[in-house]
Design a protein around this motif. Structure first.
Motif, mmCIF file in Angstrom:
data_model
loop_
_atom_site.group_PDB
_atom_site.id
_atom_site.type_symbol
_atom_site.label_atom_id
_atom_site.label_comp_id
_atom_site.label_asym_id
_atom_site.label_seq_id
_atom_site.Cartn_x
_atom_site.Cartn_y
_atom_site.Cartn_z
ATOM 1 N N LEU A 142 0.827 -1.204 0.000
ATOM 2 C CA LEU A 142 0.000 0.000 0.000
ATOM 3 C C LEU A 142 0.861 1.252 0.000
ATOM 4 O O LEU A 142 0.540 2.239 -0.667
ATOM 5 C CB LEU A 142 -0.952 -0.010 1.200
ATOM 6 C CG LEU A 142 -2.001 -1.130 1.191
ATOM 7 C CD1 LEU A 142 -2.817 -1.108 2.474
ATOM 8 C CD2 LEU A 142 -2.885 -1.039 -0.024
ATOM 9 N N SER A 143 1.979 1.223 0.720
ATOM 10 C CA SER A 143 2.902 2.359 0.725
ATOM 11 C C SER A 143 3.450 2.600 -0.675
ATOM 12 O O SER A 143 3.618 3.750 -1.101
ATOM 13 C CB SER A 143 4.053 2.120 1.697
ATOM 14 O OG SER A 143 3.593 2.088 3.015
ATOM 15 N N GLY A 144 3.739 1.519 -1.388
ATOM 16 C CA GLY A 144 4.222 1.645 -2.766
ATOM 17 C C GLY A 144 3.194 2.292 -3.675
ATOM 18 O O GLY A 144 3.544 3.114 -4.527
ATOM 19 N N ILE A 145 1.931 1.938 -3.485
ATOM 20 C CA ILE A 145 0.854 2.542 -4.285
ATOM 21 C C ILE A 145 0.797 4.047 -4.041
ATOM 22 O O ILE A 145 0.747 4.848 -4.975
ATOM 23 C CB ILE A 145 -0.505 1.889 -3.954
ATOM 24 C CG1 ILE A 145 -0.536 0.437 -4.440
ATOM 25 C CG2 ILE A 145 -1.661 2.689 -4.578
ATOM 26 C CD1 ILE A 145 -1.741 -0.355 -3.954
ATOM 27 N N VAL A 146 0.833 4.429 -2.775
ATOM 28 C CA VAL A 146 0.777 5.864 -2.434
ATOM 29 C C VAL A 146 1.999 6.582 -2.993
ATOM 30 O O VAL A 146 1.884 7.669 -3.570
ATOM 31 C CB VAL A 146 0.682 6.067 -0.903
ATOM 32 C CG1 VAL A 146 0.815 7.528 -0.535
ATOM 33 C CG2 VAL A 146 -0.622 5.501 -0.374
ATOM 34 N N PHE A 147 3.174 5.991 -2.845
ATOM 35 C CA PHE A 147 4.407 6.617 -3.331
ATOM 36 C C PHE A 147 4.337 6.870 -4.828
ATOM 37 O O PHE A 147 4.777 7.912 -5.315
ATOM 38 C CB PHE A 147 5.612 5.739 -2.994
ATOM 39 C CG PHE A 147 6.924 6.349 -3.378
ATOM 40 C CD1 PHE A 147 7.511 7.312 -2.590
ATOM 41 C CD2 PHE A 147 7.554 5.958 -4.548
ATOM 42 C CE1 PHE A 147 8.723 7.890 -2.953
ATOM 43 C CE2 PHE A 147 8.761 6.521 -4.922
ATOM 44 C CZ PHE A 147 9.353 7.488 -4.120
ATOM 45 N N ASN A 148 3.770 5.924 -5.580
ATOM 46 C CA ASN A 148 3.665 6.084 -7.032
ATOM 47 C C ASN A 148 2.547 7.023 -7.450
ATOM 48 O O ASN A 148 2.597 7.600 -8.540
ATOM 49 C CB ASN A 148 3.479 4.714 -7.705
ATOM 50 C CG ASN A 148 4.731 3.879 -7.656
ATOM 51 O OD1 ASN A 148 5.830 4.390 -7.788
ATOM 52 N ND2 ASN A 148 4.578 2.588 -7.440
ATOM 53 N N ASP A 149 1.535 7.188 -6.618
ATOM 54 C CA ASP A 149 0.405 8.065 -6.944
ATOM 55 C C ASP A 149 0.674 9.538 -6.643
ATOM 56 O O ASP A 149 0.171 10.413 -7.347
ATOM 57 C CB ASP A 149 -0.841 7.664 -6.153
ATOM 58 C CG ASP A 149 -1.583 6.496 -6.756
ATOM 59 O OD1 ASP A 149 -1.182 6.024 -7.835
ATOM 60 O OD2 ASP A 149 -2.568 6.037 -6.135
ATOM 61 N N VAL A 150 1.407 9.811 -5.601
ATOM 62 C CA VAL A 150 1.552 11.174 -5.092
ATOM 63 C C VAL A 150 2.815 11.822 -5.656
ATOM 64 O O VAL A 150 3.889 11.234 -5.648
ATOM 65 C CB VAL A 150 1.602 11.169 -3.547
ATOM 66 C CG1 VAL A 150 1.807 12.564 -3.000
ATOM 67 C CG2 VAL A 150 0.316 10.567 -2.986
ATOM 68 N N ALA A 151 2.669 13.040 -6.137
ATOM 69 C CA ALA A 151 3.822 13.778 -6.655
ATOM 70 C C ALA A 151 4.635 14.332 -5.492
ATOM 71 O O ALA A 151 4.095 14.932 -4.569
ATOM 72 C CB ALA A 151 3.348 14.921 -7.542
#
Length: 59
Positions: A37-46
């Motif tokens: 889930l942290s990876g998803i957020v990291f890739n989504d957020v600029a």
């Protein structure tokens, strides 16, 4: 979600998976899921670096 979400990030799929992870009792499985889930957020957020410090040390 929560006061720390000042950028108002929203992802309904992530929210659903986070709800599952919060109820998960197996530490290893929960840690793996939270890492994903942290990876998803990291890739989504600029992320925009606002400061770069150059440290000069003389001997």
């Amino acid at each position: 979600m929560g006061i720390a979400n000042s950028g108002r990030y929203s992802n309904s799929d992530l929210d659903a998976k986070l709800a599952v992870a919060k109820r998960m009792l197996d530490d290893a499985k929960r840690e793996k899921m939270l890492s994903e889930l942290s990876g998803i957020v990291f890739n989504d957020v600029a992320l925009i670096p606002m400061h770069h410090e150059v440290l000069v040390v003389a001997a």
